[in-house]
Write an enzyme that holds these catalytic residues in place. Structure first.
Site, mmCIF file in Angstrom:
data_model
loop_
_atom_site.group_PDB
_atom_site.id
_atom_site.type_symbol
_atom_site.label_atom_id
_atom_site.label_comp_id
_atom_site.label_asym_id
_atom_site.label_seq_id
_atom_site.Cartn_x
_atom_site.Cartn_y
_atom_site.Cartn_z
ATOM 1 N N GLU A 50 0.827 -1.206 0.000
ATOM 2 C CA GLU A 50 0.000 0.000 0.000
ATOM 3 C C GLU A 50 0.865 1.262 0.000
ATOM 4 O OE1 GLU A 50 -2.991 0.268 -0.724
ATOM 5 O OE2 GLU A 50 -3.660 -1.797 -0.523
ATOM 6 N N TYR A 133 -6.057 6.002 5.040
ATOM 7 C CA TYR A 133 -6.199 5.032 3.948
ATOM 8 C C TYR A 133 -5.392 3.757 4.237
ATOM 9 C CZ TYR A 133 -5.401 2.525 -0.275
ATOM 10 O OH TYR A 133 -5.290 1.503 -1.155
ATOM 11 N N ASP A 151 -9.249 6.182 -0.853
ATOM 12 C CA ASP A 151 -8.214 6.899 -1.599
ATOM 13 C C ASP A 151 -8.880 7.578 -2.798
ATOM 14 O OD1 ASP A 151 -8.821 4.861 -3.343
ATOM 15 O OD2 ASP A 151 -6.747 4.249 -3.686
#
Ligand code: SF4
Length: 375
Positions: A50, A133, A151
């Site tokens: 991520e 996020y 996001d």
């Protein structure tokens, strides 16, 4: 906000979202891409992927992810990695604060959580470099906790689905979206739901180029499609213009070795290595004069092609010169004279210099990994 405090419009939108969630999960079961971080799901691998995926495309991330997680397979290895090696592993991905913050967070995880990322949204959020996020992604994908991961992709697809005209660049709009998604989150499959939203945004309701509505599980529900407003959404206030900086890049070589310098420990690209560079666009004579002030004896100079590199807030417009000097004897400490193979192997150089390190036959990050994989 409690359900009974919602406006009628919000209640209707929640109903649409619940229906959309069911369709989305069905679609995702048949369309999830095979990605390295999905093959073996651990909190650490979700976190690394991520962070890498922020600002970088999936295809570009894949080889970096493989290499990074092979070299540093867990939180402990990341926490203990020496800085130059860490930056070298990140070379080519850019936004180097991401990996520095990851290392700081890894040290906290070693100290406070026994080396395991905490299975708690708030605790994840308190770690350096982890925003709402990423905390949501790790908590939901790795620990199956029902928290959102909002996001740009999610903001875009939901803005279109519900035809929302709020400016998605505003923090308040992102927060409101998180609250909205929390209300309708499928409790049994939160990780799959968050990934499905991202997947839809990355492959169907794409950011650049036309939305592929004919492939979309929401084509019957989507308000923007129904009203022909897809191209207006999402609303995004214009960003501030980038500052333009002119730089002159120097390849100073004595035939075997070339000069590199370490950037300061603060500011843009801090602590990385670079080719010597000067502010402004200098002529050949100005460069030669400068080199003499640095105690170098130039033998030959040639002009290289121009290049530019775009950072988030600044754009470098570069010109370059390759200068052959006599083998230097005494020179300032800031210069390191290193053979190109050694630079390629051990010194992290930002991608901003890729157009110029090629003249030394040095390849950086992505380019190097791809070549190695194709061997
Ligand atoms: Fe996006 Fe089209 Fe799907 Fe609406 S129907 S969410 S615009 S791809």
């Amino acid at each position: 906000m409690q359900q009974n405090e919602l406006t009628q419009e919000e209640k209707l939108q929640d109903e649409v979202l619940r229906e959309a969630a069911v369709l989305l999960l069905e679609w995702f079961d048949g369309h999830a891409r095979i990605l390295p971080w999905r093959e073996e799901v651990t909190p650490y691998r979700v976190w690394v992927s991520e962070i890498m995926l922020q600002q970088t495309r999936v295809e570009a991330v894949k080889p970096f992810f493989q290499r990074f997680t092979q070299a540093l397979p867990n939180v402990e290895a990341l926490a203990n990695c020496e800085e130059d090696r860490l930056l070298k592993l990140w070379e080519g991905l850019g936004y180097y604060n991401r990996v520095r913050n990851m290392q700081t967070a890894a040290k906290t995880v070693m100290q406070d959580y026994d080396g395991e990322l905490p299975a708690d949204y708030q605790a994840l959020l308190s770690l350096k470099g982890i925003g709402s996020y990423t905390a949501g992604a790790v908590a939901s994908i790795a620990y199956n906790l029902p928290v959102p991961a909002v996001d740009g992709n999610v903001l875009r697809v939901i803005s279109r689905l519900l035809e929302l005209y709020d400016d998605i660049m505003k923090d308040s709009v992102k927060k409101a979206m998180e609250t909205r998604i929390r209300r309708i989150m499928p409790e049994d499959r939160p990780g799959a739901f968050n990934q499905a939203l991202m997947e839809l945004g990355a492959t169907v309701c794409v950011p650049n180029g036309p939305a592929r509505c004919e492939e979309c599980p929401w084509q019957e529900l989507c308000q923007a499609r129904k009203h022909g407003t897809i191209s207006e959404l999402p609303v995004k206030a214009a960003k501030k213009k980038r500052r333009i900086e002119e730089r002159t890049i120097l390849i100073i070589s004595d035939g075997d070795r070339a000069a590199i310098c370490r950037r300061p420990d603060h500011g843009l690209l801090r602590g990385m290595y670079e080719l010597p560079s000067l502010e402004g666009h200098l002529s050949q004579d100005e460069v030669l004069d400068y080199l003499r002030t640095q105690n170098f004896s130039p033998l030959h100079i040639r002009t290289l092609s121009e290049a530019k590199h775009i950072f988030s807030h600044v754009e470098w417009r570069m010109i370059g010169y390759q200068i052959r000097i006599e083998e230097p004897e005494e020179y300032e400490e800031k210069y390191l004279f290193v053979e190109p193979e050694e630079t390629e192997k051990n010194y992290p150089i930002p991608a901003a210099f890729s157009a110029y390190v090629r003249y030394l036959d040095i390849r950086l990050g992505q380019e190097k990994y791809e070549e190695e994989q194709n061997k």
